[in-house]
Write a protein that holds these residues in place. Sequence first.
Motif, PDB file in Angstrom:
ATOM      1  N   HIS A  47      18.745 -26.916 -12.394  1.00  0.00           N
ATOM      2  CA  HIS A  47      19.619 -27.891 -12.358  1.00  0.00           C
ATOM      3  C   HIS A  47      19.991 -28.524 -11.134  1.00  0.00           C
ATOM      4  O   HIS A  47      19.333 -28.150  -9.987  1.00  0.00           O
ATOM      5  N   LEU A  48      20.890 -29.553 -10.952  1.00  0.00           N
ATOM      6  CA  LEU A  48      21.275 -30.313  -9.615  1.00  0.00           C
ATOM      7  C   LEU A  48      21.960 -29.319  -8.928  1.00  0.00           C
ATOM      8  O   LEU A  48      22.725 -28.431  -9.261  1.00  0.00           O
ATOM      9  N   VAL A  49      21.330 -29.027  -7.597  1.00  0.00           N
ATOM     10  CA  VAL A  49      22.294 -28.470  -6.693  1.00  0.00           C
ATOM     11  C   VAL A  49      23.164 -29.201  -6.095  1.00  0.00           C
ATOM     12  O   VAL A  49      22.991 -29.983  -5.426  1.00  0.00           O
ATOM     13  N   TRP A  50      24.583 -29.185  -6.624  1.00  0.00           N
ATOM     14  CA  TRP A  50      25.368 -30.249  -6.249  1.00  0.00           C
ATOM     15  C   TRP A  50      26.013 -30.225  -4.698  1.00  0.00           C
ATOM     16  O   TRP A  50      26.264 -31.129  -4.142  1.00  0.00           O
ATOM     17  N   SER A  67      16.232 -15.584   7.002  1.00  0.00           N
ATOM     18  CA  SER A  67      16.208 -17.091   7.094  1.00  0.00           C
ATOM     19  C   SER A  67      15.423 -17.920   5.814  1.00  0.00           C
ATOM     20  O   SER A  67      15.665 -18.765   5.361  1.00  0.00           O
ATOM     21  N   GLN A  68      14.083 -17.084   5.774  1.00  0.00           N
ATOM     22  CA  GLN A  68      13.278 -17.588   4.612  1.00  0.00           C
ATOM     23  C   GLN A  68      14.168 -17.347   3.206  1.00  0.00           C
ATOM     24  O   GLN A  68      14.164 -18.366   2.429  1.00  0.00           O
ATOM     25  N   ASP A  69      14.670 -16.373   3.255  1.00  0.00           N
ATOM     26  CA  ASP A  69      15.313 -16.080   1.870  1.00  0.00           C
ATOM     27  C   ASP A  69      16.509 -17.078   1.570  1.00  0.00           C
ATOM     28  O   ASP A  69      16.927 -17.579   0.664  1.00  0.00           O
ATOM     29  N   PHE A  70      17.208 -17.234   2.866  1.00  0.00           N
ATOM     30  CA  PHE A  70      18.365 -17.877   2.730  1.00  0.00           C
ATOM     31  C   PHE A  70      17.988 -19.561   2.436  1.00  0.00           C
ATOM     32  O   PHE A  70      18.705 -20.218   1.652  1.00  0.00           O
ATOM     33  N   TRP A  71      17.003 -19.979   3.088  1.00  0.00           N
ATOM     34  CA  TRP A  71      16.224 -21.151   2.657  1.00  0.00           C
ATOM     35  C   TRP A  71      15.900 -21.421   1.207  1.00  0.00           C
ATOM     36  O   TRP A  71      16.414 -22.501   0.567  1.00  0.00           O
ATOM     37  N   ASP A  72      15.192 -20.424   0.743  1.00  0.00           N
ATOM     38  CA  ASP A  72      14.658 -20.507  -0.742  1.00  0.00           C
ATOM     39  C   ASP A  72      16.086 -20.277  -1.931  1.00  0.00           C
ATOM     40  O   ASP A  72      15.927 -21.119  -2.724  1.00  0.00           O
ATOM     41  N   LYS A  73      16.931 -19.497  -1.299  1.00  0.00           N
ATOM     42  CA  LYS A  73      17.580 -18.971  -2.608  1.00  0.00           C
ATOM     43  C   LYS A  73      19.098 -19.529  -2.429  1.00  0.00           C
ATOM     44  O   LYS A  73      19.717 -19.613  -3.529  1.00  0.00           O
ATOM     45  N   ILE A  74      19.597 -19.868  -1.286  1.00  0.00           N
ATOM     46  CA  ILE A  74      20.753 -20.645  -1.038  1.00  0.00           C
ATOM     47  C   ILE A  74      20.889 -22.004  -0.733  1.00  0.00           C
ATOM     48  O   ILE A  74      21.653 -22.716  -1.564  1.00  0.00           O
ATOM     49  N   LEU A 100      18.164 -24.208  -1.160  1.00  0.00           N
ATOM     50  CA  LEU A 100      17.301 -25.020  -2.361  1.00  0.00           C
ATOM     51  C   LEU A 100      17.474 -24.536  -3.490  1.00  0.00           C
ATOM     52  O   LEU A 100      17.478 -25.322  -4.608  1.00  0.00           O
ATOM     53  N   GLU A 101      17.927 -23.269  -3.760  1.00  0.00           N
ATOM     54  CA  GLU A 101      18.037 -22.543  -5.200  1.00  0.00           C
ATOM     55  C   GLU A 101      16.624 -22.630  -5.788  1.00  0.00           C
ATOM     56  O   GLU A 101      16.785 -23.288  -6.936  1.00  0.00           O
ATOM     57  N   LYS A 102      15.475 -22.465  -5.039  1.00  0.00           N
ATOM     58  CA  LYS A 102      14.398 -22.934  -5.430  1.00  0.00           C
ATOM     59  C   LYS A 102      14.078 -22.350  -6.752  1.00  0.00           C
ATOM     60  O   LYS A 102      13.873 -20.965  -7.026  1.00  0.00           O
ATOM     61  N   SER A 103      13.142 -23.428  -7.647  1.00  0.00           N
ATOM     62  CA  SER A 103      12.641 -22.676  -9.005  1.00  0.00           C
ATOM     63  C   SER A 103      11.330 -22.260  -8.758  1.00  0.00           C
ATOM     64  O   SER A 103      10.558 -22.343  -7.623  1.00  0.00           O
ATOM     65  N   SER A 104      10.637 -21.326  -9.671  1.00  0.00           N
ATOM     66  CA  SER A 104       9.570 -20.753  -9.412  1.00  0.00           C
ATOM     67  C   SER A 104       8.429 -21.619  -9.431  1.00  0.00           C
ATOM     68  O   SER A 104       7.130 -21.524  -8.673  1.00  0.00           O
ATOM     69  N   SER A 105       8.461 -22.997  -9.977  1.00  0.00           N
ATOM     70  CA  SER A 105       7.435 -24.169 -10.136  1.00  0.00           C
ATOM     71  C   SER A 105       8.043 -25.430 -10.400  1.00  0.00           C
ATOM     72  O   SER A 105       9.166 -25.454 -10.654  1.00  0.00           O
ATOM     73  N   PHE A 158      17.266 -31.351  -7.273  1.00  0.00           N
ATOM     74  CA  PHE A 158      17.087 -30.508  -8.400  1.00  0.00           C
ATOM     75  C   PHE A 158      16.613 -29.121  -7.907  1.00  0.00           C
ATOM     76  O   PHE A 158      15.980 -28.932  -6.717  1.00  0.00           O
ATOM     77  N   GLN A 159      16.483 -28.121  -8.508  1.00  0.00           N
ATOM     78  CA  GLN A 159      16.076 -26.833  -8.035  1.00  0.00           C
ATOM     79  C   GLN A 159      14.398 -27.118  -7.715  1.00  0.00           C
ATOM     80  O   GLN A 159      13.990 -26.086  -6.935  1.00  0.00           O
ATOM     81  N   SER A 160      13.740 -27.866  -8.191  1.00  0.00           N
ATOM     82  CA  SER A 160      12.444 -28.084  -8.096  1.00  0.00           C
ATOM     83  C   SER A 160      12.231 -29.007  -7.125  1.00  0.00           C
ATOM     84  O   SER A 160      11.218 -29.634  -7.049  1.00  0.00           O
TER      85      SER A 160
END
Length: 539
Positions: free
Chosen positions: A271-274, A251-258, A260-265, A504-506
């Motif tokens: 980019h915009l997560v459409w 659930s943590q990985d899904f939140w961060d990577k799917i 939010l598509e979270k950037s490192s900082s 955005f990813q940030s």
Amino acid sequence: MVEKINYEMISESSKKHINEFRILNFFEKSYGTHHYKSNGYSEYSKIENLDENDKMIKKEKERETWSGESDFFLSALAYAVGLGAVWRFPYLCYKNGGGVFLIPYLIFLITIGFPLVFLELSVGQFTSNGPLTCWRMTPFFRGIGLSMNIANSYLCIYYNVILAYAVYFLYYTLKSVTGNLPWETCKLEWSSPNCLDEHNTLNISRINCTNEFLKCKNGICYQKLSFSNETLNCSSSGLISVGVWKSAFPSQDFWDKIILEKSSSIDETGHLVWQLVIALFISWLCVYFMVLNGIKVSGKLVYFTSIFPYFVLLILGIRGWTLPGAYEGIKYFIYPDLSRLKDYTVWTDAAVQLFFTLSVAYGGLIALSSYNTFHTNIMRDAIMVTISNCLTSIFAGFVVFAFIGYLSFKTGQSINDVIQAGQGLAYVVYPFAVTTINGSVFWAFLFFFMMLVLGLDTMMASVETLVTSILDGFPFLKENSLRRKITVTFICFILFIGGLIFCFQSGTYWIEIFDTFSGNWAILLIACLECISVSWFYE
């Protein structure tokens, strides 16, 4: 001479009662209290030599009022008991050491929370004006109303993004009707190398990462020296893994990577997560239609939206409390580490959280109570809203920390280290929680729908606050329903555009900044000025 009052800020119903008290005051000074008591109201109501200012009747459209007192109470309850109780309160408890956070929170609730709720409800009901114009009663402090609307605008901009996350999760939940939830197991395409699910799909093993190894934040332990005996760091290339010291959850990985598509900082805007943009648009569309037709409609919606979340929380709680390790999580939540009371951030976070959950100093309570009739029992409502808010926050804490205890049990890590503290904690713990219940897709749908409903309650009142302020400031906009609808459309569109920065990813880093600074010391200052203006300057 009878005291003069600025009639521009008072509704017709309020004027009537104020004039009654003026006449009573006039007769008390002139004849004594026995005169009007013995002769009745009809004797003094015929007085004709009052000041001309008292005879002035401003022609204005009668203000819209609630259909019933329960409409107002449930609207105020739904506004105060929002995502702040389920989303923000648990992560602040987790961040500040669990049970110790409850001590300053409860102290501030009694000494500050209830008095301010009662004050704001009183101001709104007495003046029958929104937060922008009600402070005409103390002209020197009219800036309070503007400050409230600025803080409320910041809240609306980022708060609806939290709802967009729920909409996005709902999309994935509905896609999984015939199968398993996507965050139920670790997937090679998006999960971390240290991902641990119920079935240990990636077959990871935890090790004790001692000082002879390189211990990195991603939960993986690496060799500390290269083949050439050069000391490495976590950003070096070609690192050789020796095991996992801290596991992550799907659930943590899904939140961060799917999601939010979270950037490192925050420096990496990305980019915009459409998908998030579309989810944000849908959430704003829901708010728009709920506010569009005024309190007559929104006052009826809260009969469902204010009660439904308690049902879902209770189901999740019953499941969480029966899991192994739940006791340790609840113990962390209840038992305080008194040494943390020396940390001033625990006290400031508790004060800010109280203001956030009770929604004082944002103008919403003033706006809602401005639609009350003059004699509504707001003392009763203030007590019930304050107590309900506190109990809901604590109840949500019991639910969240039960599952955090279970996560600690599964991984063997301490409660402090088991998960990342942050504004996304609710979107990590709760989604994991539903995967432990039979029929997880159904319960996931109920949970994310609950999050959406909770957020819509607060957003509905927050946007209504802005609408009320603008309509009170520019009365010509409420001459017909079309002008009101255009105003609502304009406000929602501008706030939607402002919220794109969080898509955005940030974006999650910007939410942290807005959440920390837009509702921190500024809100405390506004509340302080409220008290000063009414206590020392209002006549």
